[in-house]
Scaffold this motif. Structure first.
Motif, mmCIF file in Angstrom:
data_model
loop_
_atom_site.group_PDB
_atom_site.id
_atom_site.type_symbol
_atom_site.label_atom_id
_atom_site.label_comp_id
_atom_site.label_asym_id
_atom_site.label_seq_id
_atom_site.Cartn_x
_atom_site.Cartn_y
_atom_site.Cartn_z
ATOM 1 N N ALA A 428 5.988 -6.701 -38.829
ATOM 2 C CA ALA A 428 6.129 -8.153 -38.770
ATOM 3 C C ALA A 428 7.435 -8.589 -39.435
ATOM 4 C CB ALA A 428 4.951 -8.829 -39.452
ATOM 5 N N VAL A 429 8.162 -9.466 -38.785
ATOM 6 C CA VAL A 429 9.391 -10.038 -39.307
ATOM 7 C C VAL A 429 9.190 -11.503 -39.697
ATOM 8 C CG1 VAL A 429 11.758 -10.710 -38.700
ATOM 9 C CG2 VAL A 429 10.883 -8.477 -38.011
ATOM 10 N N ALA A 430 8.372 -12.211 -38.911
ATOM 11 C CA ALA A 430 8.179 -13.632 -39.227
ATOM 12 C C ALA A 430 6.957 -14.192 -38.504
ATOM 13 C CB ALA A 430 9.416 -14.437 -38.836
ATOM 14 N N PRO A 431 5.968 -14.710 -39.258
ATOM 15 C CA PRO A 431 4.995 -15.596 -38.636
ATOM 16 C C PRO A 431 5.663 -16.959 -38.473
ATOM 17 C CG PRO A 431 4.509 -15.374 -40.974
ATOM 18 C CD PRO A 431 5.697 -14.498 -40.690
ATOM 19 N N PHE A 432 5.481 -17.594 -37.316
ATOM 20 C CA PHE A 432 6.166 -18.861 -37.067
ATOM 21 C C PHE A 432 5.327 -19.726 -36.133
ATOM 22 C CE2 PHE A 432 7.305 -16.207 -33.492
ATOM 23 C CZ PHE A 432 7.323 -17.084 -32.412
ATOM 24 N N GLY A 433 5.594 -21.008 -36.175
ATOM 25 C CA GLY A 433 4.931 -21.927 -35.269
ATOM 26 C C GLY A 433 5.581 -23.288 -35.319
ATOM 27 N N VAL A 434 5.430 -24.010 -34.233
ATOM 28 C CA VAL A 434 5.990 -25.355 -34.113
ATOM 29 C C VAL A 434 4.894 -26.267 -33.579
ATOM 30 C CG1 VAL A 434 7.708 -26.802 -32.976
ATOM 31 C CG2 VAL A 434 8.312 -24.478 -33.700
ATOM 32 N N MET A 435 4.656 -27.373 -34.262
ATOM 33 C CA MET A 435 3.694 -28.367 -33.799
ATOM 34 C C MET A 435 4.357 -29.300 -32.797
ATOM 35 S SD MET A 435 2.263 -29.111 -37.624
ATOM 36 C CE MET A 435 3.866 -28.857 -38.372
ATOM 37 N N GLY A 436 3.536 -30.153 -32.176
ATOM 38 C CA GLY A 436 4.121 -31.125 -31.268
ATOM 39 C C GLY A 436 3.564 -31.067 -29.867
ATOM 40 N N GLY A 437 2.312 -30.661 -29.712
ATOM 41 C CA GLY A 437 1.660 -30.722 -28.411
ATOM 42 C C GLY A 437 2.378 -29.913 -27.351
ATOM 43 N N HIS A 438 2.683 -30.558 -26.240
ATOM 44 C CA HIS A 438 3.313 -29.854 -25.122
ATOM 45 C C HIS A 438 4.662 -29.272 -25.522
ATOM 46 C CE1 HIS A 438 0.195 -31.044 -22.366
ATOM 47 N NE2 HIS A 438 0.326 -32.289 -22.765
ATOM 48 N N TYR A 439 5.325 -29.869 -26.485
ATOM 49 C CA TYR A 439 6.634 -29.373 -26.920
ATOM 50 C C TYR A 439 6.572 -27.972 -27.527
ATOM 51 C CZ TYR A 439 10.704 -28.754 -29.936
ATOM 52 O OH TYR A 439 11.790 -28.227 -30.563
ATOM 53 N N GLN A 440 5.401 -27.513 -27.928
ATOM 54 C CA GLN A 440 5.323 -26.317 -28.757
ATOM 55 C C GLN A 440 5.989 -25.082 -28.148
ATOM 56 O OE1 GLN A 440 1.517 -25.554 -30.781
ATOM 57 N NE2 GLN A 440 1.009 -27.697 -30.410
#
Length: 531
Positions: A428-440
């Protein structure tokens, strides 16, 4: 390195463990859990439970959850699909014959919430603490009260229409018909009692007994088809993640019905381009063209893979990537490449409300977790005895016959919430995530290209202005507003984004240096911490 004379955040560096969430109380509880000996899963569940209390319009125990977990940085992350299913009686023909539409505040938009079952599965399989212990901070905040943070308060005020329409929700979340002001202390005693029941009985305390009875009764009052058997049968699935290789990294996503596949497709489209060498105008144009490709196919082809074949292999193939790449004209916006016999793109419901968090612990365990009630305050339907606010994830369903995402019995809708995990050389290098509904899905692409192509640190990559081409419009955040004219010259309907495009968190793992670096999106109230 950022300009320290100007506003902004620095990334957090830590030698042992790090946490990044979108709410300060959630971040603090995660760190406290880690320092008390808990692992990454323990910290994530304690943190998300807190956020289900203190950020009630974005998430809750009446919603869904997905996670990617890499124990000790394992070569392939474990994927948990904690999304809920429609009632067993939800036949698509019934909706058409009765002229029933799935509206945002309708009981028909409520699928059986999957979050609590997913939390229990994660804790039982990979945690070191009991679910009951991990829920205690959330219980205390619900009972004793929590102050409303600035971004939470801003969103709360924008979303009061949803809870105002339900007398039980209005009594819980409004004060004299208004959203609580920033800094107001809010108490949720009924929700605290439900959390105590879950702490004592496990997930069964949510899906069976008084809580389930309260929720099913309320849903049926509102015309829903839900039964106690629907709730009692709720269970998460351990699924096989999907991935693509990008610049020497392996990018992992949960499979459909989530939209993570679209993010992988877009990354594949970008592979032949020198993203780092592009001007801002060229980069936003390219991202818009790749975005149209991914989302066109998402809207036409994604659904519950247990009930509908999704052409994942083809959509990640070299042949699809070559066709999509070949259709891009850097001088002019184009229509997306069509999958053979693809249906026309259908409009999706607006959605921007979710929470995402990630944790890396002292042993290198990394978790990427996302929890949501879909739109602001979900369906607005609240269990009068349980205090549980129900999501409206079923709003993603369609009712016309023959679409992969048409509602059906015990079916999962296409999901927008997607955790991500970046790997390299089997670690693993990075757990990541972006919120924002359809934008995700587009958010995953912008975040990863910022980190990998443009060499930004975690906080810089999250701070960077964003763009999103969807539904015929190309939205650009303020930092890119100067590009609107040039984008219109290339054929885009470019406009200033009316709201911030999502939020996000990421933790970068540098094993060679023995160091973690974490960032938390300034568009939200959250923070990154480490030790």
């Amino acid at each position: 390195m950022r300009n320290f004379e100007g506003p902004g955040r620095s990334p957090v560096y830590a030698a042992n463990a790090a946490v990044a969430t979108s709410h300060p109380a959630s971040t603090l509880v995660a760190i406290e859990t880690l320092r008390a000996g808990g692992n990454a899963v323990d910290a994530a569940i304690a943190a998300v439970a807190v956020q289900c209390v203190v950020d009630p319009l974005m998430t809750g125990i009446g919603g869904d959850c997905f996670a990617l977990y890499a124990p000790n940085g394992a070569s392939v992350p474990i994927a948990i699909d904690g999304s809920g299913r429609s009632p067993a009686a939800a036949d698509d023909a019934w909706y058409r014959e009765n002229g029933v539409a799935i509206e945002p505040d309708s009981a028909h938009a409520v699928t059986v919430p999957g979050a609590v079952a997913a939390w229990q599965r994660l804790v039982e399989d990979h945690g070191t603490r009991s679910l009951g212990e991990l829920l205690q901070p959330a219980i205390r905040l619900a009972e004793d009260g929590f102050p409303v943070q600035p971004r939470v308060g801003w969103d709360w005020a924008r979303s009061i229409g949803r809870v105002a329409s339900d007398p039980h929700a209005a009594a819980t979340y409004l004060i004299d018909g208004r959203a609580p002001a920033v800094g107001t202390v809010v108490r949720l005693e009924k929700l605290a009692a439900t959390l105590r029941r879950i702490a004592g009985e496990g997930a069964r305390g949510f899906y069976e007994g008084p809580v389930a009875e309260d929720l099913v009764s309320r849903l049926r009052e509102r015309g829903g088809l839900h039964t106690l058997e629907d709730f009692a049968s709720a269970a998460p699935d351990v699924v096989t993640p999907i991935s693509t290789r990008y610049r020497g990294y392996d990018v992992y996503e949960c499979p459909p019905a989530g939209q993570g596949l679209a993010a992988l497709m877009m990354l594949n489209v970008l592979k032949p381009f020198d993203v780092a060498g592009l001007s801002d105008l060229d980069r936003v144009h390219l991202f818009a063209e790749a975005c149209k490709q991914g989302y066109h196919h998402r809207d036409a082809l994604f659904g519950d893979p247990e009930l509908q074949a999704i052409p994942v292999e083809h959509l990640l193939s070299d042949a699809w990537q070559a066709a999509a790449h070949g259709a891009i004209d850097m001088a002019r916006a184009q229509a997306p490449v069509l999958y053979p016999e693809i249906r026309a793109e259908l409009a999706a419901r607006a959605h921007k409300d979710t929470v995402y968090l990630c944790v890396v612990d002292r042993d290198g365990n990394a978790i990427s977790l996302i929890n949501s009630i879909f739109q602001g305050f979900g369906s607005g339907i609240l269990g009068p005895s349980s205090g549980v606010l129900l999501h409206n994830r079923g709003l993603s369903f369609r009712t016309e016959a023959g679409h992969p995402n048409t509602i059906g019995p015990s079916k999962r809708p296409m999901h927008t919430i997607i955790p991500g995990m970046l790997m390299r050389d089997g670690r693993a290098v990075a757990p990541f995530g972006v919120m924002g509904g359809h934008y995700q899905a587009m958010g995953h692409v912008e975040l990863l290209t910022g980190l990998i192509d443009r060499g930004l640190d975690p906080q810089e990559a999250l701070d960077a202005p964003r763009s999103f081409a969807y539904g015929g419009t190309l939205e650009v955040e303020g930092g890119l507003s100067g590009l609107v004219g040039g984008l219109r010259d290339r054929g885009h309907d470019a406009v200033a984004a009316p709201l911030p495009l999502g939020g996000g968190q990421v933790i970068w793992i540098d094993r060679a240096a023995g160091m973690l670096s974490a960032g938390s999106d300034p568009r939200k109230d959250g923070s990154a911490l480490g030790y």
